[in-house]
Enzyme design. Sequence first.
Site, PDB file in Angstrom:
ATOM      1  N   ASN A  11       0.863  -1.027   0.151  1.00 46.62           N
ATOM      2  CA  ASN A  11       0.108   0.104   0.020  1.00 46.62           C
ATOM      3  C   ASN A  11       1.033   1.211   0.122  1.00 46.62           C
ATOM      4  O   ASN A  11       1.357   1.633   1.011  1.00 46.62           O
ATOM      5  CB  ASN A  11      -0.871  -0.087   1.150  1.00 46.62           C
ATOM      6  N   LYS A  13       0.154   4.141  -0.287  1.00 46.86           N
ATOM      7  CA  LYS A  13      -0.555   5.365   0.253  1.00 46.86           C
ATOM      8  C   LYS A  13      -0.302   6.748  -0.487  1.00 46.86           C
ATOM      9  O   LYS A  13      -0.262   6.529  -1.844  1.00 46.86           O
ATOM     10  CB  LYS A  13       0.116   5.602   1.716  1.00 46.86           C
ATOM     11  N   HIS A  95      -9.441   0.929   4.845  1.00 49.25           N
ATOM     12  CA  HIS A  95      -8.288   1.037   5.596  1.00 49.25           C
ATOM     13  C   HIS A  95      -8.388   1.953   6.931  1.00 49.25           C
ATOM     14  O   HIS A  95      -9.301   3.082   6.580  1.00 49.25           O
ATOM     15  CB  HIS A  95      -7.272   1.889   4.747  1.00 49.25           C
ATOM     16  N   GLU A  97      -6.923   4.526   8.047  1.00 44.88           N
ATOM     17  CA  GLU A  97      -6.626   5.714   7.617  1.00 44.88           C
ATOM     18  C   GLU A  97      -7.857   6.522   7.101  1.00 44.88           C
ATOM     19  O   GLU A  97      -8.150   7.640   7.117  1.00 44.88           O
ATOM     20  CB  GLU A  97      -5.514   5.936   6.791  1.00 44.88           C
ATOM     21  N   GLU A 165      -5.177  -5.156  10.589  1.00 42.09           N
ATOM     22  CA  GLU A 165      -4.324  -4.171  10.835  1.00 42.09           C
ATOM     23  C   GLU A 165      -4.535  -3.380  11.970  1.00 42.09           C
ATOM     24  O   GLU A 165      -5.353  -2.281  12.000  1.00 42.09           O
ATOM     25  CB  GLU A 165      -4.234  -3.092   9.699  1.00 42.09           C
ATOM     26  N   GLY A 171       2.490   1.977  10.823  1.00 38.62           N
ATOM     27  CA  GLY A 171       3.684   2.880  10.785  1.00 38.62           C
ATOM     28  C   GLY A 171       4.287   3.389  11.989  1.00 38.62           C
ATOM     29  O   GLY A 171       4.928   4.190  11.985  1.00 38.62           O
ATOM     30  N   SER A 210       3.666  -2.411  10.277  1.00 46.59           N
ATOM     31  CA  SER A 210       4.752  -2.626  10.529  1.00 46.59           C
ATOM     32  C   SER A 210       5.689  -3.948  10.191  1.00 46.59           C
ATOM     33  O   SER A 210       6.455  -4.288  10.798  1.00 46.59           O
ATOM     34  CB  SER A 210       5.185  -2.078  11.873  1.00 46.59           C
TER      35      SER A 210
HETATM   36  C1  PEP Z   1      -0.722  -0.039   6.250  1.00 46.15           C
HETATM   37  O1  PEP Z   1      -1.002   1.441   6.166  1.00 46.15           O
HETATM   38  O2  PEP Z   1      -1.636  -0.789   5.447  1.00 46.15           O
HETATM   39  C2  PEP Z   1       0.444  -0.475   6.715  1.00 46.15           C
HETATM   40  C3  PEP Z   1       0.285  -1.734   7.141  1.00 46.15           C
HETATM   41  O3  PEP Z   1       1.421   0.396   7.035  1.00 46.15           O
HETATM   42  P1  PEP Z   1       2.970   0.153   7.690  1.00 46.15           P
HETATM   43  O4  PEP Z   1       3.500  -1.322   6.841  1.00 46.15           O
HETATM   44  O5  PEP Z   1       3.675   1.236   7.127  1.00 46.15           O
HETATM   45  O6  PEP Z   1       2.698  -0.099   9.049  1.00 46.15           O
END
Ligand code: PEP
Length: 247
Positions: A11, A13, A95, A97, A165, A171, A210
């Site tokens: 992703n 973003k 997601h 976000e 998630e 992040g 992460s």
């Molecule tokens: C995400 O936003 O879907 C995600 C998993 O981000 P990160 O791997 O940077 O934690």
Amino acid sequence: MTAPTPLIAGNWKMNGDAASIDEARSVAAQLGGKEVRVAICPPATLIERMSRALAGTAVIVGAQDCHCDETGAFTGDISAEMLADAGARLVILGHSERRAGYGETDELVSHKVAAALRAGLEPIVCVGETLEQRKAGNALAVVTGQVRGSLPSELAGKAWSVAYEPVWAIGTGLTPTISEIEEMHTAIRATLRELFGAEGDSPPILYGGSVKPANAAQILHAAEVGGALVGGASLEAEDFLGIIRAL
Ligand code: PEP
């Protein structure tokens, strides 16, 4: 029942420009013969160019969101049909976000999933608890509730996946323990079986939050983990390939 083919999706973003397509090319060029599906979801501006650049490779190009309607007066929005027309084959929906930043509810996510299916896109439906919800002991209830509310009956017979998630792991460099991941994925699988019967065994349940080359092997080999949704570490081909190779 054979396990679903794992899916590792990146992703990007709101990151990436024309030059970044070289990272995607590099991933496609170095994919081994592993039994894994690999997807990259760039910003909408790059979907068409990336689809052309990766045509004939094993990397699937996806999108990060879609509108529920096919066309209309929705300034700034993009329909699932438009994404498919640009070359996307899958789409990330719900997601955290978008749930947090745009007030997306389970009901809206469920409508978006139905829209994606209408356009022939494969949805990756995201769910996950906040740190406060986990600390209060509500993580399982919150996440299984999101699963129940975000998955429309139209998914029956289609290809799709769920991404667990934890919001607090995205992040941040923090991850749940392997036993916390396994507990959640097992609960999600049980909910999918409740909703879809034996078909509930088919969708891979991805872990996201992460994931890096250093922790990928442990996470990807945990019970009921059927792949990963990767944010930051999908932006550079070497990191993303390190995760794929950990399978
Ligand atoms: C995400 O936003 O879907 C995600 C998993 O981000 P990160 O791997 O940077 O934690």
